[in-house]
Design a protein around this motif. Structure first.
Motif, short mmCIF file in Angstrom:
data_model
loop_
_atom_site.label_atom_id
_atom_site.label_comp_id
_atom_site.label_asym_id
_atom_site.label_seq_id
_atom_site.Cartn_x
_atom_site.Cartn_y
_atom_site.Cartn_z
N LEU A 354 -4.28 8.50 -2.51
CA LEU A 354 -5.64 9.00 -2.52
C LEU A 354 -6.62 7.84 -2.40
O LEU A 354 -6.26 6.68 -2.56
N GLY A 355 -7.87 8.15 -2.12
CA GLY A 355 -8.91 7.13 -2.14
C GLY A 355 -9.02 6.33 -0.86
O GLY A 355 -8.41 6.65 0.16
N ALA A 356 -9.80 5.26 -0.94
CA ALA A 356 -10.15 4.48 0.24
C ALA A 356 -9.17 3.38 0.57
O ALA A 356 -9.17 2.87 1.69
N LEU A 357 -8.31 2.99 -0.37
CA LEU A 357 -7.48 1.81 -0.17
C LEU A 357 -6.14 2.09 0.51
O LEU A 357 -5.52 1.18 1.06
N GLY A 358 -5.69 3.33 0.43
CA GLY A 358 -4.42 3.66 1.06
C GLY A 358 -3.23 3.13 0.27
O GLY A 358 -3.38 2.47 -0.77
N PRO A 359 -2.01 3.40 0.76
CA PRO A 359 -0.81 2.94 0.04
C PRO A 359 -0.68 1.43 0.11
O PRO A 359 -1.00 0.81 1.12
N SER A 360 -0.23 0.83 -0.97
CA SER A 360 -0.06 -0.61 -1.01
C SER A 360 1.26 -1.02 -0.35
O SER A 360 2.07 -0.19 0.02
N HIS A 361 1.46 -2.32 -0.25
CA HIS A 361 2.64 -2.87 0.40
C HIS A 361 3.91 -2.58 -0.39
O HIS A 361 3.89 -2.46 -1.61
N ASP A 362 5.04 -2.50 0.32
CA ASP A 362 6.34 -2.39 -0.33
C ASP A 362 6.80 -3.73 -0.89
O ASP A 362 7.40 -3.79 -1.96
#
Length: 386
Positions: A354-362
């Motif tokens: 959710l939100g503006a940042l998107g999924p973070s790195h693996d």
């Protein structure tokens, strides 16, 4: 991809969906389980910093108020149970282990057990949702140290990979949103409509915040502050949508523990409550978005210290719950496990955020959340297994 809801992965899952992983490790901070444990536990936490025993005994008073027992271990046991039930209920044959950085069950002992059980590829869930040295890289350093210990013993430990940051997964955000709604409803009626939301997280040194996250995210507050602001905005907007009221909100900090000459993130929650009172706020909800469970820093710094400050001011406050062992959080962990497994199989899974940042790195990139004194860290791009 950013979705309001997780992808549909709710059906029975054959073991092949978890390939290449054969275990999940819940990695947490640890805490004392009796009065005799308190000072030894604090010695573990502060080892190498030269903090005198008298200071540790002073800090230990927080624990003695609760019988010398931190609730974090019991809460991790509840989360373990929730994860195992969720996995079993969805056909995910992934055993779940538990290890701590600073108290039993110790991480090295758990990894030794996993090695002897024949586990060869392990996913790690850290009980910290955000990017920072203390919330991510330090856990990775502990993993590297434990793996090196096992190798020195002549064992062949498993490869470890860490699940991505989950601060903006719906299974983390939604339970916290509902907790805020319940806390607002529990305020005196005259305080509800104008109540402020004080989103709280652990204060860290400004220098550590500024270098948190990948190098391109470094700057004022780094990824640590940006991620918390994103979650706070998500929850505040969800509350507005469901109540029709746009509550004023701020990101504030708690649990500072460093020397006074070192700048740490501010404002402190108690100072913020004083400011709200001066501004004429009718009430406030303290929302501990920086914490996964109601452990000691929540019970003491918010439920005890900050609540006492609010009472002194005559400011009605409530503290909303953390996600703890909420079934939606357990389901989010399952979603993250399946997502990462699919990515390791060179598939292209939907990544829920959710939100503006998107999924973070693996995989944490080189330069992500650096320490002042560089140490080996597992599960990152700078680790030999990557």
């Amino acid at each position: 991809m950013s979705d309001a809801l997780p992808p549909d992965r709710s059906g029975p899952a054959p073991d092949s969906v978890q390939t290449p992983y054969d275990a999940l490790l819940l990695l947490s901070f640890g805490g004392p389980e009796g009065p005799d444990d308190v000072v030894p536990f604090l010695e573990n936490v502060t080892r190498g910093r030269g903090i005198p025993r008298e200071r540790l005994e002073e800090v230990g008073q927080h624990y003695y108020l609760f019988g010398g027992v931190s609730p974090i271990n019991a809460q991790n046991r509840a989360l373990l149970d929730a994860l195992r039930k969720d996995f079993a209920g969805h056909g995910l044959g992934l055993p779940v282990y538990w290890g701590n950085r600073n108290w039993a069950p110790y991480l090295t002992d758990t990894l030794r057990e996993m090695t002897r059980d024949g586990r060869s590829r392990v996913l790690v869930l850290a009980t910290s949702a955000y990017a920072s040295y203390s919330g991510c890289r330090q856990y990775r350093e502990n993993l590297a140290e434990s793996l090196a210990t096992l190798e020195a013993e002549g064992l062949r430990p498993p490869r470890v990979d860490k699940l991505r940051h989950y601060f903006n997964h719906p299974g983390f955000v939604e339970p916290m949103t509902e907790g805020v709604l319940a806390s607002l409803a529990d305020l005196p009626q005259e305080a509800r409509a104008g109540a402020h939301l004080a989103f709280t997280t652990h204060s860290i040194p400004v220098a550590a915040a500024d270098t948190s996250g990948p190098v391109e995210a470094h700057g004022n507050g780094g990824a640590y502050v940006a991620q918390h602001l994103d979650v706070a905005a998500l929850i505040a907007e969800a509350v507005r949508e469901r109540t029709g009221t746009a509550h004023p909100w701020s990101l504030v900090y708690q649990s500072r523990s460093g020397p006074p000459q070192v700048p740490w993130l501010e404002p402190d929650i108690c100072d913020h409550l004083e400011d709200l009172h001066k501004q004429g706020a009718p009430g406030a909800v303290m929302v501990p978005i920086g914490f996964v469970s109601d452990h000691m820093e929540v019970l003491y710094d918010l439920d005890t210290e900050a609540t006492a400050k609010a009472s002194e001011l005559g400011l009605p406050v409530r503290r909303s719950p953390t996600v703890g062992s909420d079934p939606r959080f357990a389901a989010a962990v399952r979603d993250l496990v399946l997502e990462r497994a699919a990515a390791e199989r060179a598939e292209h899974p939907a990544r829920c955020a959710l939100g503006a940042l998107g999924p973070s790195h693996d995989v944490c990139p080189v330069g992500c959340c650096p320490a002042r004194a560089p140490k080996p860290a597992a599960a990152g791009a700078d680790h030999p297994h990557q």
